[in-house]
Scaffold this motif. Structure first.
Motif, PDB file in Angstrom:
ATOM      1  N   ILE A   1       0.833  -1.200   0.000  1.00 55.16           N
ATOM      2  CA  ILE A   1       0.000   0.000   0.000  1.00 55.16           C
ATOM      3  C   ILE A   1       0.865   1.246   0.000  1.00 55.16           C
ATOM      4  CG2 ILE A   1      -1.657   1.303   1.358  1.00 55.16           C
ATOM      5  CD1 ILE A   1      -2.818  -1.192   2.343  1.00 55.16           C
ATOM      6  N   LYS A   2       1.966   1.206   0.766  1.00 58.60           N
ATOM      7  CA  LYS A   2       2.641   2.449   1.137  1.00 58.60           C
ATOM      8  C   LYS A   2       3.608   2.956   0.070  1.00 58.60           C
ATOM      9  CE  LYS A   2       3.231   5.600   4.138  1.00 58.60           C
ATOM     10  NZ  LYS A   2       2.110   6.531   4.338  1.00 58.60           N
ATOM     11  N   LEU A   3       4.284   2.044  -0.639  1.00 63.21           N
ATOM     12  CA  LEU A   3       5.361   2.484  -1.522  1.00 63.21           C
ATOM     13  C   LEU A   3       4.812   3.295  -2.699  1.00 63.21           C
ATOM     14  CD1 LEU A   3       7.657  -0.622  -1.451  1.00 63.21           C
ATOM     15  CD2 LEU A   3       8.102   1.616  -0.523  1.00 63.21           C
ATOM     16  N   PRO A   4       5.593   4.272  -3.191  1.00 62.56           N
ATOM     17  CA  PRO A   4       5.036   5.263  -4.109  1.00 62.56           C
ATOM     18  C   PRO A   4       4.778   4.790  -5.533  1.00 62.56           C
ATOM     19  CG  PRO A   4       7.339   5.721  -3.677  1.00 62.56           C
ATOM     20  CD  PRO A   4       6.947   4.645  -2.734  1.00 62.56           C
ATOM     21  N   ASP A   5       5.738   4.094  -6.193  1.00 64.98           N
ATOM     22  CA  ASP A   5       5.500   3.792  -7.610  1.00 64.98           C
ATOM     23  C   ASP A   5       5.467   2.287  -7.846  1.00 64.98           C
ATOM     24  OD1 ASP A   5       8.714   3.631  -9.010  1.00 64.98           O
ATOM     25  OD2 ASP A   5       8.280   4.067  -6.920  1.00 64.98           O
ATOM     26  N   PRO A   6       4.907   1.830  -8.972  1.00 61.36           N
ATOM     27  CA  PRO A   6       4.634   0.394  -9.160  1.00 61.36           C
ATOM     28  C   PRO A   6       5.856  -0.498  -9.085  1.00 61.36           C
ATOM     29  CG  PRO A   6       3.440   1.659 -10.757  1.00 61.36           C
ATOM     30  CD  PRO A   6       4.309   2.630 -10.051  1.00 61.36           C
ATOM     31  N   MET A   7       7.007  -0.026  -9.572  1.00 66.20           N
ATOM     32  CA  MET A   7       8.180  -0.894  -9.543  1.00 66.20           C
ATOM     33  C   MET A   7       8.656  -1.158  -8.123  1.00 66.20           C
ATOM     34  SD  MET A   7       8.863  -2.223 -12.217  1.00 66.20           S
ATOM     35  CE  MET A   7       9.530  -2.290 -13.837  1.00 66.20           C
ATOM     36  N   SER A   8       8.557  -0.143  -7.245  1.00 70.03           N
ATOM     37  CA  SER A   8       8.959  -0.416  -5.856  1.00 70.03           C
ATOM     38  C   SER A   8       7.871  -1.161  -5.108  1.00 70.03           C
ATOM     39  CB  SER A   8       9.340   0.871  -5.137  1.00 70.03           C
ATOM     40  OG  SER A   8       8.471   1.892  -5.447  1.00 70.03           O
ATOM     41  N   ARG A   9       6.608  -1.001  -5.535  1.00 74.23           N
ATOM     42  CA  ARG A   9       5.544  -1.825  -4.943  1.00 74.23           C
ATOM     43  C   ARG A   9       5.769  -3.296  -5.241  1.00 74.23           C
ATOM     44  NH1 ARG A   9       1.779   2.416  -5.491  1.00 74.23           N
ATOM     45  NH2 ARG A   9       1.286   1.959  -7.633  1.00 74.23           N
ATOM     46  N   LEU A  10       6.411  -3.579  -6.379  1.00 72.92           N
ATOM     47  CA  LEU A  10       6.720  -4.970  -6.725  1.00 72.92           C
ATOM     48  C   LEU A  10       7.712  -5.573  -5.740  1.00 72.92           C
ATOM     49  CD1 LEU A  10       5.951  -6.750  -9.053  1.00 72.92           C
ATOM     50  CD2 LEU A  10       7.931  -5.973 -10.265  1.00 72.92           C
ATOM     51  N   HIS A  11       8.569  -4.706  -5.174  1.00 77.27           N
ATOM     52  CA  HIS A  11       9.643  -5.183  -4.317  1.00 77.27           C
ATOM     53  C   HIS A  11       9.118  -5.730  -2.988  1.00 77.27           C
ATOM     54  CE1 HIS A  11      13.291  -4.908  -1.893  1.00 77.27           C
ATOM     55  NE2 HIS A  11      12.571  -4.247  -1.030  1.00 77.27           N
ATOM     56  N   ALA A  12       8.125  -5.033  -2.405  1.00 80.45           N
ATOM     57  CA  ALA A  12       7.721  -5.359  -1.029  1.00 80.45           C
ATOM     58  C   ALA A  12       7.163  -6.777  -0.875  1.00 80.45           C
ATOM     59  CB  ALA A  12       6.741  -4.321  -0.518  1.00 80.45           C
ATOM     60  N   PRO A  13       6.093  -7.151  -1.593  1.00 80.25           N
ATOM     61  CA  PRO A  13       5.516  -8.479  -1.326  1.00 80.25           C
ATOM     62  C   PRO A  13       6.368  -9.637  -1.798  1.00 80.25           C
ATOM     63  CG  PRO A  13       4.285  -7.374  -3.011  1.00 80.25           C
ATOM     64  CD  PRO A  13       5.290  -6.417  -2.566  1.00 80.25           C
ATOM     65  N   THR A  14       7.064  -9.476  -2.930  1.00 86.60           N
ATOM     66  CA  THR A  14       7.766 -10.648  -3.466  1.00 86.60           C
ATOM     67  C   THR A  14       8.922 -11.074  -2.577  1.00 86.60           C
ATOM     68  OG1 THR A  14       8.972  -9.127  -4.847  1.00 86.60           O
ATOM     69  CG2 THR A  14       7.192 -10.345  -5.868  1.00 86.60           C
ATOM     70  N   LYS A  15       9.531 -10.128  -1.868  1.00 86.04           N
ATOM     71  CA  LYS A  15      10.614 -10.543  -0.978  1.00 86.04           C
ATOM     72  C   LYS A  15      10.101 -10.832   0.422  1.00 86.04           C
ATOM     73  CE  LYS A  15      14.352  -8.473  -3.492  1.00 86.04           C
ATOM     74  NZ  LYS A  15      13.525  -7.886  -4.565  1.00 86.04           N
ATOM     75  N   ALA A  16       9.404  -9.858   0.986  1.00 88.43           N
ATOM     76  CA  ALA A  16       9.037  -9.980   2.394  1.00 88.43           C
ATOM     77  C   ALA A  16       8.040 -11.106   2.635  1.00 88.43           C
ATOM     78  CB  ALA A  16       8.465  -8.665   2.888  1.00 88.43           C
ATOM     79  N   THR A  17       7.071 -11.268   1.740  1.00 87.95           N
ATOM     80  CA  THR A  17       6.054 -12.279   2.014  1.00 87.95           C
ATOM     81  C   THR A  17       6.604 -13.682   1.803  1.00 87.95           C
ATOM     82  OG1 THR A  17       4.528 -10.655   1.169  1.00 87.95           O
ATOM     83  CG2 THR A  17       3.661 -12.804   1.651  1.00 87.95           C
ATOM     84  N   THR A  18       7.542 -13.827   0.866  1.00 85.59           N
ATOM     85  CA  THR A  18       8.151 -15.151   0.719  1.00 85.59           C
ATOM     86  C   THR A  18       8.938 -15.521   1.971  1.00 85.59           C
ATOM     87  OG1 THR A  18       8.311 -14.663  -1.609  1.00 85.59           O
ATOM     88  CG2 THR A  18       9.504 -16.547  -0.821  1.00 85.59           C
ATOM     89  N   LEU A  19       9.652 -14.520   2.535  1.00 84.51           N
ATOM     90  CA  LEU A  19      10.336 -14.767   3.807  1.00 84.51           C
ATOM     91  C   LEU A  19       9.330 -15.110   4.905  1.00 84.51           C
ATOM     92  CD1 LEU A  19      13.203 -12.220   4.401  1.00 84.51           C
ATOM     93  CD2 LEU A  19      13.238 -14.656   4.735  1.00 84.51           C
TER      94      LEU A  19
END
Lengths: 89, 131
Positions: free
Chosen positions: B28-46
């Motif tokens: 929700i929080k990150l500003p643009d789509p490419m950085s929004r891609l970063h949050a769930p794919t790394k953190a949620t897999t962990l």
């Protein structure tokens, strides 16, 4: 001690699911919605495994495995549709 | 021995819960789509990995047997998460980024997402590649 940790993890992943739902409804584009749906599937897998941990049964691992496979296939199909306008050419 | 297992399982569960929450909040929080891609794919897999490790430890500590179902799910998620992220990033590049906004794609003419023809129903698939 483990019981309270399981409750904590339940709360975290459920809050995460609600945030994904918010993102699906109020996102700015299609790609964000697909990404939120993918995250929802992953959170759901975590919830299923946690539920199996709490109930002490191994029955939920197969369900989690199937949901993981279906989530991957559906996300790839959505991305393919966004990219090409068709899924199987 | 049992108290060590208890502490390890609790720690893995709390770490995974925090990671899952951070991943979904970053979406929700990150500003643009490419950085929004970063949050769930790394953190949620962990996060899911932490839950599965806790489940394996629980099977060893409580039932006294090694359970390998969790490794299957972890392996599957670790394999598919980068593929999914790559597909979504490609779709985003294709839909929202113009050709001249991307860096130079030497030695090719352009990036692969801009090198495809739009699909038309009923059209013959072209056999020759456009170069």
């Amino acid at each position: 001690m483990i019981e309270y940790a399981i409750y904590f993890a339940f709360g975290c992943f459920s809050l995460g699911l609600l945030m994904n739902l918010w993102q699906i409804v109020f996102a700015s584009g299609v790609g964000d919605r697909v990404l939120a749906l993918d995250t929802m599937v992953i959170n759901m897998i975590a919830l299923l495994v946690l539920f199996g941990l709490m109930a002490g049964t191994e029955m939920f691992f197969e369900a989690a495995m199937i949901i993981a496979m279906l989530g991957f296939v559906s996300t790839v199909a959505y991305a393919r549709f966004m990219l090409r306008g068709n899924i199987i050419e | 021995m049992s108290i060590l297992f208890d502490i390890a399982i609790t720690a893995f569960l709390i770490i995974s819960g925090v990671f899952g929450l951070v991943g979904s909040y970053g979406l929700i929080k990150l500003p643009d789509p490419m950085s929004r891609l970063h949050a769930p794919t790394k953190a949620t897999t962990l996060g899911v990995g932490g839950v599965l490790i806790a489940s394996m430890l629980h099977a060893i500590a409580v039932e006294g047997q090694v359970s390998l179902h969790e490794l299957l799910i972890t392996l599957f998620l670790l394999i598919t998460a980068p593929i999914t992220a790559n597909f979504i990033a490609k779709a985003h590049l294709h839909r929202h980024v113009e050709r001249d906004q991307l860096p130079d794609a030497a030695p090719d003419d352009c990036w692969a997402v801009h090198d495809i023809e739009p699909f038309q129903a009923g059209a013959e698939p072209s056999t020759e590649t456009t170069k």
